[in-house]
Design a protein around this motif. Structure first.
Motif, PDB file in Angstrom:
ATOM      1  N   TRP A 220       0.806  -0.995   0.068  1.00 35.75           N
ATOM      2  CA  TRP A 220      -0.059   0.002   0.035  1.00 35.75           C
ATOM      3  C   TRP A 220       0.868   1.189   0.023  1.00 35.75           C
ATOM      4  O   TRP A 220       0.486   2.237  -0.718  1.00 35.75           O
ATOM      5  CB  TRP A 220      -1.053  -0.035   1.330  1.00 35.75           C
ATOM      6  N   ILE A 273      -6.793  -2.986   8.053  1.00 37.65           N
ATOM      7  CA  ILE A 273      -7.222  -1.755   7.842  1.00 37.65           C
ATOM      8  C   ILE A 273      -6.879  -1.138   6.323  1.00 37.65           C
ATOM      9  O   ILE A 273      -7.729  -0.500   5.795  1.00 37.65           O
ATOM     10  CB  ILE A 273      -6.497  -0.753   8.997  1.00 37.65           C
ATOM     11  N   VAL A 274      -5.683  -1.513   5.867  1.00 37.68           N
ATOM     12  CA  VAL A 274      -5.506  -0.898   4.356  1.00 37.68           C
ATOM     13  C   VAL A 274      -6.308  -1.768   3.649  1.00 37.68           C
ATOM     14  O   VAL A 274      -6.609  -1.116   2.533  1.00 37.68           O
ATOM     15  CB  VAL A 274      -3.964  -1.086   4.193  1.00 37.68           C
ATOM     16  N   ALA A 276      -9.191  -3.102   3.955  1.00 36.47           N
ATOM     17  CA  ALA A 276     -10.560  -2.565   4.090  1.00 36.47           C
ATOM     18  C   ALA A 276     -10.626  -1.404   3.745  1.00 36.47           C
ATOM     19  O   ALA A 276     -11.804  -1.055   2.804  1.00 36.47           O
ATOM     20  CB  ALA A 276     -11.108  -2.771   5.338  1.00 36.47           C
ATOM     21  N   ALA A 277      -9.657  -0.389   3.941  1.00 37.32           N
ATOM     22  CA  ALA A 277     -10.092   1.042   3.497  1.00 37.32           C
ATOM     23  C   ALA A 277      -9.761   1.087   1.965  1.00 37.32           C
ATOM     24  O   ALA A 277     -10.513   2.101   1.191  1.00 37.32           O
ATOM     25  CB  ALA A 277      -8.892   1.832   4.108  1.00 37.32           C
ATOM     26  N   THR A 278      -9.115   0.338   1.309  1.00 39.13           N
ATOM     27  CA  THR A 278      -9.004   0.329  -0.237  1.00 39.13           C
ATOM     28  C   THR A 278      -9.650  -0.786  -0.920  1.00 39.13           C
ATOM     29  O   THR A 278      -9.500  -0.609  -2.099  1.00 39.13           O
ATOM     30  CB  THR A 278      -7.256   0.107  -0.493  1.00 39.13           C
ATOM     31  N   ARG A 279     -10.364  -1.487  -0.089  1.00 39.11           N
ATOM     32  CA  ARG A 279     -11.192  -2.450  -0.894  1.00 39.11           C
ATOM     33  C   ARG A 279     -10.306  -3.668  -1.711  1.00 39.11           C
ATOM     34  O   ARG A 279     -10.826  -3.982  -2.538  1.00 39.11           O
ATOM     35  CB  ARG A 279     -12.306  -2.018  -1.690  1.00 39.11           C
ATOM     36  N   ARG A 313      -7.233   7.152  -1.428  1.00 34.63           N
ATOM     37  CA  ARG A 313      -6.846   5.902  -1.769  1.00 34.63           C
ATOM     38  C   ARG A 313      -6.377   5.723  -3.085  1.00 34.63           C
ATOM     39  O   ARG A 313      -6.052   4.592  -3.654  1.00 34.63           O
ATOM     40  CB  ARG A 313      -8.052   5.054  -1.546  1.00 34.63           C
TER      41      ARG A 313
END
Length: 313
Positions: A220, A273-274, A276-279, A313
């Motif tokens: 990420w 977290i990353v 989920a946040a960036t799908r 993102r």
């Protein structure tokens, strides 16, 4: 534009650059580590001592770490992509021009995450590190960048990740690179390094899971910073530097095993977290860095320059 496909070794590298990179990275590193593994610092077959602590690791581990990933990446890049490939490689290696907030985020979030994970697992209150630890923290980080960061990341992240992502997408690519990166360390568990890391099978499995989870975080950062290798190296070495210098001073009653558990918790939490946040996209932009396998048949329209750093993102 890549170099036209030829026969022989160069042709083999051109047909399967990733496969050859992984083979060479393993073979060169493991071969160079063999004396260290056989010495008194490892299995004791060879009557030679590389020294204790950091000096032994510098003499016994660092040559193999350099010889494997970075040398393999440079060799294959030069033979398959020529001068343009080496220029692309150099551009990512000196990609310091990202937003200052990225550097602040990495340098603050890594110690904070590892500290919070340790507190959560052990219910232990940290103490302020000694003044000497604080004084050497930044110099230690610079040394880690030159040693661990420069030895490993130009191969695993700079060479392998762009090609793997363009072929498999960020999720699968990170899984493959993360597993191979973690497994690359396995012979070192037979040495003093492994004694410190824990030679039990469960500790080895924990290390591999941690490396995989942490790889998703590094992917990420790599993608979101437009493939800034200095930032990726800073992320990697911030973990090493914190555990090498500050962690035991902040948690003097805890063991190295508890530190490993804290890193596992922090890495898995950050990866979730990353993702989920960036799908699951991990900031990936298709086709950003790897040149086409064949020259374009006609000139493409000029594209506007990309900004030096991107937010979101």
């Amino acid at each position: 534009m890549t170099v036209p496909t030829t026969s022989g070794i160069r042709g083999a590298f051109q047909r399967a650059p990733l496969t050859w990179f992984f083979i060479l990275a393993y073979a060169l590193s493991w071969l160079a580590w063999t004396p260290y593994i056989l010495s008194e610092n490892g299995l004791g077959v060879w009557d030679h001592d590389f020294g204790a602590g950091g000096s032994g690791q510098i003499l016994g581990i660092l040559p193999g770490a350099y010889l494997g990933p970075i040398c393999s990446a440079l060799l294959i890049t030069s033979l398959t992509e020529g001068r343009q490939g080496l220029r692309n490689w150099r551009a990512r290696m000196v990609g310091f021009r990202v937003g200052w907030h990225w550097y602040l985020l990495v340098m603050v979030s890594v110690p904070a995450a590892l500290t919070l994970a340790t507190i959560a697992l052990t219910d232990t209150t940290p103490v302020l590190p000694a003044a000497m630890i604080l004084a050497v923290y930044l110099p230690g980080l610079l040394i880690q960048m030159i040693t661990t960061g420069l030895a490993e990341e130009p191969g695993w992240r700079e060479f392998a990740m762009p090609r793997m992502q363009n072929r498999y997408g960020p999720l699968v690519a990170t899984f493959i690179v993360g597993v191979l990166w973690g497994a690359w360390h396995l012979p070192l568990f037979l040495t003093d390094w492994g004694v410190a890391a824990g030679m039990e099978p469960l500790r080895v499995a924990e290390f591999l899971v941690t490396a995989l989870a942490f790889s998703y975080v590094m992917t990420w950062v790599f993608n979101r910073s437009r493939e800034s290798m200095p930032l990726v190296m800073l992320l990697h070495t911030s973990v090493n530097n914190f555990f090498s210098l500050a962690w035991s001073d902040m948690f003097p009653e805890l063991t190295d095993k508890q530190g490993s558990h804290a890193f596992l918790l922090a890495a898995v939490t950050a990866a979730i977290i990353v993702l989920a946040a960036t799908r699951g996209r991990l900031g990936y932009v298709a086709g950003r860095s790897v040149p086409p396998t064949k020259p374009p048949t006609k000139p493409e329209a000029a594209q506007p320059p990309e900004p030096a750093a991107v937010d979101g993102r």
